[in-house]
Design an enzyme around this catalytic site. Structure first.
Site, short mmCIF file in Angstrom:
data_model
loop_
_atom_site.label_atom_id
_atom_site.label_comp_id
_atom_site.label_asym_id
_atom_site.label_seq_id
_atom_site.Cartn_x
_atom_site.Cartn_y
_atom_site.Cartn_z
N SER A 228 0.41 -4.82 3.67
CA SER A 228 0.24 -4.06 4.91
C SER A 228 -0.86 -4.74 5.70
O SER A 228 -1.51 -5.67 5.22
CB SER A 228 -0.13 -2.60 4.62
OG SER A 228 -1.49 -2.49 4.22
N ASN A 229 -1.10 -4.27 6.89
CA ASN A 229 -2.17 -4.85 7.70
C ASN A 229 -3.54 -4.58 7.09
O ASN A 229 -4.51 -5.26 7.42
CB ASN A 229 -2.10 -4.29 9.12
CG ASN A 229 -3.00 -5.02 10.08
OD1 ASN A 229 -3.19 -6.23 9.97
ND2 ASN A 229 -3.59 -4.30 11.01
N GLY A 230 -3.63 -3.59 6.21
CA GLY A 230 -4.89 -3.32 5.55
C GLY A 230 -5.17 -4.25 4.39
O GLY A 230 -6.32 -4.35 3.92
N GLY A 231 -4.16 -4.95 3.89
CA GLY A 231 -4.34 -5.84 2.74
C GLY A 231 -3.10 -5.84 1.87
O GLY A 231 -2.10 -5.19 2.19
N LYS A 248 -5.72 -4.20 -5.61
CA LYS A 248 -5.46 -3.71 -4.26
C LYS A 248 -6.54 -4.27 -3.34
O LYS A 248 -7.73 -4.15 -3.64
CB LYS A 248 -5.47 -2.18 -4.22
CG LYS A 248 -5.04 -1.62 -2.88
CD LYS A 248 -4.85 -0.11 -2.95
CE LYS A 248 -4.34 0.43 -1.63
NZ LYS A 248 -4.12 1.90 -1.69
N ASP A 358 -0.45 11.86 0.23
CA ASP A 358 0.37 10.70 0.64
C ASP A 358 1.61 10.58 -0.24
O ASP A 358 1.98 9.49 -0.68
CB ASP A 358 -0.47 9.42 0.55
CG ASP A 358 0.13 8.29 1.40
OD1 ASP A 358 0.96 8.58 2.27
OD2 ASP A 358 -0.25 7.13 1.20
#
Length: 843
Positions: A228-231, A248, A358
């Site tokens: 994802s754009n977060g990593g 992660k 989530d």
């Protein structure tokens, strides 16, 4: 799913919209970057605003500078860069407002374009080096996320990359030229690279060496699980003892949620929550945090199982061609076990006072052993203590809770959505119409013969909203009228960029086209029997004056629009469009784009429709030559079918035979179909589908079995004993599946119905007729109430409503109208004849 779709979901909760359309009250960045009264020009395009000094001519390509920023320092960074560029008379562009910056840095934004607030366009190598050095000093101490496609200059927010420069008034497709003049796409990927013919400037070499060297990393990465754009999320082994772990990754200032929290902050929270949940079966154990190369990493236990989304794709019976009632009952038993197992793990988490927040199919891992099911939950970065006033700042569409849900209610809502999704996987529809949850739940109960308690309906959706499609025996005239009403109600003739809200392709191609714009929608309304709309036709004609099509293809450019204009009587305008597009057609002939959607097959068919037979035959002959040398290697990227495959040229070859009676064209049609059949393989249900990589097989009209079947049906009108007919039943078997991921004509359920209806017209079969009726009724699961009693449909990903012909309501309208009334066309050139009345075809 293309990650770009999420970016186009921010500005409008109903339709896809460019990020710059958001009306959230936030001021535009132009406040801190005003255009000087003289000496400069500016323009806006989508998310960007460009400032260009008068008399400065930019090269077509070169080294450019990207400046990143956080939400907190964006205005300060932009103000300083703006003053610098005005002083030095350097062209630059910047994002238009803070909402767009948040969207571009969000968790699921495209990684390759993330982080960029400003792009600077130096003219020449000396200016490039000077600007980097001077701005580095000017922006000292400022922070910003790493731009993954670039090389970071120093430790601040400056980054550099070689690529295309803006060229106002030309195609938005970025291209660069090699020294020999060859034009290639300027592909932006989430890793820094330099074209082979380009030398890295001296001012960047120290930073390239530092990047290549990297920091010491205490793990050996053995594979990637998710990005994802977060990593990323990776499988790895500890260097100390070869122990297996999952890593992660979190990127600073990137992967933002709606509150602006970045991936690093969420990963620290996840580490803390996992420690609080230590020892619970179904929750991974955490080993610790560490930093490397600017990023933060969390090491965790690897847990067994496959994502529930993958489990569902393999086991869901309604995507199979011939699922029996026993298949449905067995699946229901397994699905209930999964739900019970998830409920049990959630209960343990809740007993520790934590809200998971989530729950969705990608965050549930399933491991089945006989009748036993074990599940694990992963990704706890949104979890929070129930006694804190927390809310979901992120969430998967259809699974995130309504605004009035707090604490454990958030998980209860997601569990109910997950249970429904297992039986009817259209969760994003609930984001568009939450009141449909009760109706969808009832549809799932009926189809799987479930007791009422098996699928409890959340209190937020107990008042169900029905549509005309939900009736046990829908009135199809009423249904099509309501779909047409929704399409017309969505029109915005006061806008200049688009008339109807369509797929995100309209923002790249313009709002006029056949596949994703006004021309195709107007064609569908007329073809389905709802007549002409002079105001809308005037909009289309004006739009062509404002912005002529930049492509030639049928779905994406001039020829599709010309087809509609000619059919509506604007023959001179149609011919002008076709003539203006001739250089674009010549370019397609050079690069060999043979498909119906964007290439030569659709163009040739339209030329035949317009009576320009010589030009159509020229294109047909050129395609015949390419077919003779076409590779027979099965691609790892699906192409066979109507849009991109050789089935499109097969339609052209059959049509050329109908005009000339030359059987060579039928020989070519057979050969083209055989070429597409070579890209097919047997699927899990015995059907024949187009292979898309290692595991996926596609049944669709645009790319897939249905597109090939349509071509065979056309050929069979003239060669009823053609060899390829032997495989037609297996291609059509793929179209018998009850469920598809979207209702669209080219990439969803609509095209499957169209292929079955074509077979029914050629060879009437009462049982097939019943199947078609059930498949039409199945469109109810996608239906969304719109306007005053209208029925609309979501496009790709079910994320937003679309009215276009390829992905949305116009295509569904054509599907229904042409199926219930065989006199109505479904799509140009898919019927028995394509020509004008004054050109008598040969039989």
């Amino acid at each position: 799913m293309d990650p770009r779709y999420e970016e186009f979901c921010v500005a409008d909760r109903t339709f896809f919209a460019e990020p710059g359309e958001a009306d959230d009250g936030l001021p535009e960045f132009s406040r801190v970057a005003p255009v000087p009264e003289s000496g400069w020009c500016s323009w806006e395009s989508g998310a960007w605003r460009t400032l260009l000094p008068d008399a400065v001519r930019l090269p077509s390509q070169g080294w450019k500078i990207h400046v990143s920023a956080t939400l907190d320092n964006a205005e300060s960074v932009l103000s300083r860069v703006h003053r610098y560029c005005l002083r030095r008379r350097v062209a630059f562009r910047h994002l238009r407002n803070k909402t767009i910056l948040l969207t571009r840095n969000a968790k699921y934004a495209p990684r390759e374009s993330s982080g960029k607030l400003i792009t600077i366009y130096p003219v020449g190598a000396n200016a490039f080096a000077q600007i980097l050095a001077e701005l580095s000093s000017e922006l000292e101490g400022e922070r910003g996320p790493r731009v993954l496609s670039d090389l970071r200059y120093g430790d601040g927010p400056l980054h550099a990359r070689y690529g295309a420069f803006p060229r106002p008034g030309t195609s938005t497709d970025a291209v660069v030229s090699k020294p020999d003049g060859t034009v290639v796409a300027d592909l932006v990927v989430p890793t820094f690279s330099v074209p082979e013919w380009v030398e890295v400037p001296h001012c960047l070499r120290p930073y390239l060496a530092r990047r290549t060297r990297g920091d010491e990393f205490p793990f050996r990465v053995t594979g990637s699980l998710h990005f994802s754009n977060g990593g990323g999320v990776y499988r790895a082994q500890r260097l100390t003892d070869d122990g297996d772990v999952v890593l992660k990754e979190a990127r600073p200032y990137a992967g933002l949620d709606a509150e602006g929290t970045d991936a690093v902050s969420r990963l620290r929270r996840e580490h803390a929550v996992l420690n609080l949940l230590a020892g619970i079966d179904g929750v991974p154990g955490a080993h610790g945090l560490f930093s490397a190369d600017e990023h933060l990493f969390l090491a965790m236990d690897e847990v067994a199982g496959e994502p529930l989304s993958a489990w569902h794709a393999t086991n869901y019976p309604l995507t199979r061609a011939a699922a029996t009632e026993r298949d449905l009952a067995d699946y229901a038993t397994r699905a209930h076990r999964v739900v019970d197992a998830v409920r049990s793990v959630l209960a343990d988490i809740h007993r520790r006072g934590i809200v998971y927040a989530d729950l969705h199919p990608d965050n549930v891992l399933v491991a089945e052993t006989g009748d036993q099911v074990a599940v694990s939950l992963v990704d706890f970065e949104l979890a929070f203590p129930a006694d804190e006033p927390g809310r979901q700042a992120l969430g998967a569409p259809g699974f995130r809770a309504p605004a009035d849900k707090f604490g454990f209610e958030i998980d209860d809502h997601a569990l109910a959505s997950l249970a429904l999704w297992l039986f009817l996987p259209v969760a994003p529809v609930l984001e568009l119409a939450a009141s449909r949850m009760g109706t969808l739940t009832e549809l799932a109960r009926r189809r799987f013969d479930l007791p009422h308690a098996a699928l409890p309906t959340p209190s937020c959706a107990r008042s169900a909203t029905a549509t005309a499609l939900d009736a046990a025996e829908p009135d199809w005239n009423d249904v099509t009228e309501r779909v047409a009403d929704a399409i017309v109600a969505s029109a915005t003739p006061a806008r200049t960029d688009r008339l109807f809200p369509c797929d995100i392709a309209q923002f790249r191609l313009g709002g006029s086209g056949f596949g994703y714009g006004a021309a195709g929608v107007l064609y569908a309304l007329d073809a389905a029997g709802f007549g002409r709309y002079p105001e809308f036709e005037a909009w289309l004609l004006d739009a062509l004056d404002r912005s002529p099509p930049r492509r030639a293809g049928f779905l994406d450019g001039a020829h599709g629009i010309a087809h509609v204009l000619a059919g509506f009587g604007y023959r001179e305008r149609a011919m002008d469009l076709v003539d203006a597009a001739e250089p674009l057609v010549e370019s397609l002939e050079k690069n060999g784009n043979h498909g119906f959607g964007t290439g030569l097959a659709g163009i040739g068919l339209n030329l035949l429709f317009l009576g320009r037979v010589d030009e159509a035959e020229r294109i047909g002959s050129g395609l015949a030559g390419r077919l003779a040398t076409a590779s027979t290697r099965v691609s790892t990227f699906a192409g066979a079918g109507l849009s991109r495959g050789w089935s499109g040229p097969a339609l052209l070859f059959v049509s050329l035979f109908e005009y000339s009676a030359d059987p060579v064209w039928l020989d070519l049609a057979e050969a083209a179909i055989e070429r597409d059949l070579g890209e097919c393989r047997t699927a899990f249900d015995g059907s024949l589908r187009v292979s898309d990589g290692a595991s996926r097989t596609l049944p669709f009209l645009g790319v897939g079995s249905a597109g090939i079947a349509i071509a065979i049906e056309r050929l069979a009108l003239h060669r009823p004993h053609a060899r390829c007919l032997r495989l037609l039943p297996r291609l059509l078997l793929a179209c018998h599946a009850e469920f598809s991921g979207s209702p669209g004509l080219l990439g969803g359920a609509g095209g499957l119905v169209v292929a079955l209806a074509a077979e029914q017209r050629r060879r009437a079969d009462p049982e097939l007729g019943e199947t078609i009726t059930r498949r039409l009724a199945g469109l109810a699961c996608y239906a969304v109430p719109f306007g005053n009693g209208g029925i609309a449909f979501p496009g790709n990903g079910l994320l937003r409503l679309s009215m276009d012909l390829s992905t949305g309501a116009a295509g569904v309208l054509l599907t229904i109208s042409s199926t219930v009334d065989v006199r109505r066309p479904v799509f140009p050139f898919l019927g028995a004849q394509v020509g004008r009345a004054d050109l008598v075809p040969v039989h």
